[in-house]
Design an enzyme around this catalytic site. Structure first.
Site, PDB file in Angstrom:
ATOM      1  N   GLU A  65       3.087  -5.344   8.034  1.00  0.00           N
ATOM      2  CA  GLU A  65       2.323  -4.260   8.671  1.00  0.00           C
ATOM      3  C   GLU A  65       2.646  -4.084  10.151  1.00  0.00           C
ATOM      4  O   GLU A  65       2.688  -2.970  10.658  1.00  0.00           O
ATOM      5  CB  GLU A  65       0.812  -4.528   8.540  1.00  0.00           C
ATOM      6  CG  GLU A  65       0.281  -4.390   7.135  1.00  0.00           C
ATOM      7  CD  GLU A  65       0.264  -5.710   6.376  1.00  0.00           C
ATOM      8  OE1 GLU A  65       1.055  -6.616   6.717  1.00  0.00           O
ATOM      9  OE2 GLU A  65      -0.542  -5.835   5.444  1.00  0.00           O
ATOM     10  N   ALA A  67       0.865  -1.183   0.000  1.00  0.00           N
ATOM     11  CA  ALA A  67       0.000   0.000   0.000  1.00  0.00           C
ATOM     12  C   ALA A  67       0.904   1.236   0.000  1.00  0.00           C
ATOM     13  O   ALA A  67       2.114   1.123   0.172  1.00  0.00           O
ATOM     14  CB  ALA A  67      -0.873  -0.023   1.243  1.00  0.00           C
ATOM     15  N   GLU A  94      -2.380  -8.625  -0.122  1.00  0.00           N
ATOM     16  CA  GLU A  94      -3.828  -8.786   0.049  1.00  0.00           C
ATOM     17  C   GLU A  94      -4.546  -8.777  -1.290  1.00  0.00           C
ATOM     18  O   GLU A  94      -5.492  -9.541  -1.507  1.00  0.00           O
ATOM     19  CB  GLU A  94      -4.370  -7.703   0.983  1.00  0.00           C
ATOM     20  CG  GLU A  94      -4.086  -8.053   2.431  1.00  0.00           C
ATOM     21  CD  GLU A  94      -3.659  -6.868   3.263  1.00  0.00           C
ATOM     22  OE1 GLU A  94      -4.010  -5.734   2.917  1.00  0.00           O
ATOM     23  OE2 GLU A  94      -2.954  -7.089   4.271  1.00  0.00           O
ATOM     24  N   GLY A 121      -0.547  -4.555   1.475  1.00  0.00           N
ATOM     25  CA  GLY A 121      -1.693  -4.380   0.577  1.00  0.00           C
ATOM     26  C   GLY A 121      -1.497  -5.100  -0.746  1.00  0.00           C
ATOM     27  O   GLY A 121      -2.464  -5.561  -1.359  1.00  0.00           O
TER      28      GLY A 121
END
Ligand code: NAD
Length: 696
Positions: free
Chosen positions: A124, A62, A104, A101
């Site tokens: 994370e 992300a 994911e 991210g």
């Protein structure tokens, strides 16, 4: 230009993410992915979709800049919903890295193929966050809770072959990734790979022993003290084994949001950016750095041996020189023993340890240093000895060399002048053990050239150190702040506290070790000798606590002599009534009426002393940015990372209240508490140290 390119290869659609350098999930990428998912779904001629990264990587993660801010649509959640609702198979084709991210996104695809050198992971937790976007739910269903717990709470990267063995990656390829992904898609479409629905798959989460989670929590209780994210991760993985996918996903969403808006996460993200900022110098171009292919270290003692290992571990051959044959042999043996124990512990493979060890060669003749690109001096802390070493280095080293001193307390400029080429000299202040500790203070002398500094910063990167530039002032950044709050701790002892109370308060705040236990570990005698040397120049009007000297006079030098502030049973510190009696005696002698001191006062005085000294350091230009001080304190002095470092902690706590406390202490406790004028200005700038500094 759109950051996602949509093409067709026969009946397979391909969405290529192009957002260099790491294909982060920007708003534009998210829009592009949504368009690609919709286009592939609505086109009857398309039977499957491959999502792949352009350039060097899949979606690496992300965009960190987005954390804590309101997300613009389409969010990752919207994309995941679209992927899950898509009846056509979607295949993530992974090369480079798929972290956070990015992973994911890949997990929400129905299938995953990866190159053998790709890495996946859920880092994370290192930013006080947890996997969102179904990360805890998918991984648990694919690989089972044990693996999911380990991966998500450690944040460590996982190689594609390992992830394949665990069932997270469906296929690993040595061939061209896109071709292999297209072939994989055909296998799925023909039924050669059996269909599956992960959201209803129970295979890995059936019959999980519920005790597994409590046991995992218990095992990590100490390590996670004061943290939020790892506990939430365990809750969500436990939920993945108990609840439906939709319920588990909803719980994870809520937990992620709590972590994202936590003080801890903001602190860790602050440190992430502060470390990157510290590596950049406003007036120095990284392009000025010269290549460093060989190194030398002078002095084969505690520090020299560790520094030599740091170079060797980074693949840089190093010559280790000592004036004493015996000390050199001892240093080389320490190095060999260290590598042997790393292999035994399993922290380094045998072949890598042997290769690193082979890069270190002993020497006793300065002529051996003629080819070194960088030479680090780590001899005794004595100006005359260091100046003589630098005089000789000035004679033998090649013209473009970097000459560094590892001094903790001496004037780098005075050492530089002895070399006859002071522009090549700077301080590289490693921390002990030098092969382990990440922090490196890079001390810029008055005459240090831009090239010398740029090369040293590049060397720090090569050694995987976190470098922070400091001005050439006594104690640099770290030890100067340590002196300020150590002094306050000594005064607290005189007023009524005990070493164990103060240490308990500090560990309660999140330091891994208290101040007095740390002093005992480092050894009390070296700094005692320095205090003796400095006794004549110490300002007489300022308060001075004799407690530390008295402890040394008793022959108590800390852990190494089995007693210091504490008594030692092995490495375990035990409060000692003899020390308490000594402290009470000093209080009586000084006419100080001892009284009970509340834990809150101890914490406030220690932290405010740190912050006020930090402000002075900034004001004097010894540190360039408040974040630099935070990086030093977290990486070198045990300040809890989840609290972001002393300057960040102060801004978050409220500089106005800290300023008021410092002013009050100045009134009651004397001149050491003179408030820094920057502290007052920063309090008026809404807690922004750097803005206050710029406003001057
Ligand atoms: P040490 O006493 O363990 O080692 C010093 C070594 O230097 C000895 O092996 C000695 O034989 C050698 N030596 C002395 N004079 C020499 C000369 N003229 N030429 C070549 N070799 C010579 O000391 P240390 O703890 O490794 O500290 C070294 C330096 O690092 C000091 O400047 C110290 O202030 C600094 N430092 C120490 C620490 C720490 O925690 N020990 C941390 C940061 C910096």
């Amino acid at each position: 230009m759109t950051q996602v390119i949509y093409t067709r290869q026969g009946d397979i659609a391909v969405a290529t993410v192009n957002n260099p350098p790491v294909n982060a999930l920007s708003e534009d990428v998210r829009h592009g992915l949504m368009r690609a998912i919709e286009a592939s779904r609505s086109d009857a001629g398309v039977r499957a979709l491959v999502i792949i990264g352009g350039g060097g990587t899949f979606v690496a993660g992300a965009d960190i800049n987005d954390f804590g801010k309101p997300y613009a649509e389409p969010t990752l959640y919207t994309i995941i919903d679209a992927l899950m609702a898509n009846p056509k198979p979607v295949i993530a084709a992974i090369h480079g890295t798929a972290f956070g991210g990015g992973l994911e996104l890949a997990l929400a695809c129905h299938w995953r193929i990866a190159t053998a050198d790709a890495q996946v992971g859920q880092p994370e937790v290192k930013l006080g966050l947890m996997p969102g976007g179904g990360g805890t739910q998918w991984w648990t269903r694919l690989a089972g809770p044990e693996v999911a717990l380990d991966v998500a709470t450690s944040g460590k990267p996982v190689s594609a072959p390992q992830a394949h063995a665990w069932g997270v990656i469906d296929r690993v390829t040595d061939g061209k990734l896109l071709d292999s992904a297209l072939a994989f898609a055909q296998d799925i479409l023909t039924g050669a790979v059996p269909a599956r629905d992960l959201t209803s798959s129970m295979e890995r989460i059936r019959n999980v022993d519920p005790a597994l989670f409590d046991e995992f929590r218990r095992r990590n209780e100490r390590k996670w003290k004061g943290q939020l994210a790892p506990w939430k991760i365990v809750d969500c993985i436990e939920a993945a084994c108990r609840l439906s996918f939709a319920e588990g996903f909803a719980l994870e969403k809520k937990a992620f949001s709590e972590c994202e808006h936590s003080y801890q996460s903001r602190s860790l993200i602050h440190l992430f950016f502060a470390e990157r900022a510290a590596a950049k110098l406003p007036d120095i171009s990284a392009a000025a750095a010269a290549t460093v292919a060989s190194a030398a270290v002078i002095g084969a003692g505690t520090m020299g041996a560790g520094i030599a290992m740091s170079f060797a571990n980074a693949g840089i051959p190093v010559i280790l020189l000592d004036a004493s044959e015996e000390a050199l042999a001892r240093g080389l043996k320490t190095i060999a023993d260290n590598y042997a124990s790393s292999v035994k512990r399993g922290s380094m493979p045998q072949a890598r340890a042997a290769a690193a060890r082979a890069r270190i060669k002993g020497a006793s003749d300065y002529a051996a240093l003629a080819d070194a690109d960088i030479i680090v001096e780590a001899v005794f802390e004595d100006m005359a000895i260091k100046q003589e070493v630098f005089r000789r280095l000035g004679e033998v080293a090649k013209p473009e060399v970097v000459l560094a001193t590892n001094t903790s307390t001496l004037d780098v400029d005075a050492i530089a002048d002895a070399s006859s080429r002071p522009d090549k000299v700077l301080g590289l202040h490693f921390f002990s053990p030098a092969n382990v500790m990440r922090l490196l203070e890079v001390v810029r002398g008055a005459r240090t050239s831009a090239a010398t500094l740029a090369t040293s910063m590049a060397v720090a990167r090569a050694l995987r150190k976190t470098a922070v530039v400091s001005g050439n002032a006594y104690g640099f950044i770290g030890n100067r702040i340590l002196a300020a709050y150590g002094r306050e701790a000594d005064f607290l002892l005189e007023e009524g506290a005990t070493p164990w109370q103060i240490d308990r308060v500090l560990t309660g705040f999140g330091f891994p070790m208290g101040l007095f236990a740390m002093r005992d570990m480092a050894g009390l005698d070296v700094i005692w000798r320095i205090r003796q040397q400095e006794s004549e120049i110490r300002p007489g009007h300022l308060r001075y606590s004799p407690i530390a000297d008295r402890i040394c006079e008793m022959g108590r030098f800390g852990q190494k002599s089995g007693r210091g502030y504490y008594l030692y049973d092995g490495r375990t510190p035990i409060p000692d009534p003899e020390i308490e009696a000594l402290i009470i005696g000093v209080s009586t002698e000084l006419g100080i009426a001892r009284h009970e001191i509340a834990d809150e006062e101890i914490l406030q005085r220690l932290l405010c002393a740190m912050v006020n000294e930090g402000a002075r350091i900034l004001e004097e230009g010894v540190a360039l940015r408040a974040g630099d001080i935070d990086v030093v304190y977290v990486n070198g002095y045990g300040f809890p990372a989840t609290r972001g470092g002393p300057m960040w902690w102060a801004s978050e706590t409220g500089l106005a209240s800290i300023h008021d406390a410092v002013v009050a202490y100045h009134r009651t406790h004397g001149d050491y508490w003179l408030p820094s004028s920057l502290l007052a200005r920063a309090a008026q700038c809404g807690g922004d140290w750097d803005a206050a500094l710029r406003a001057g």
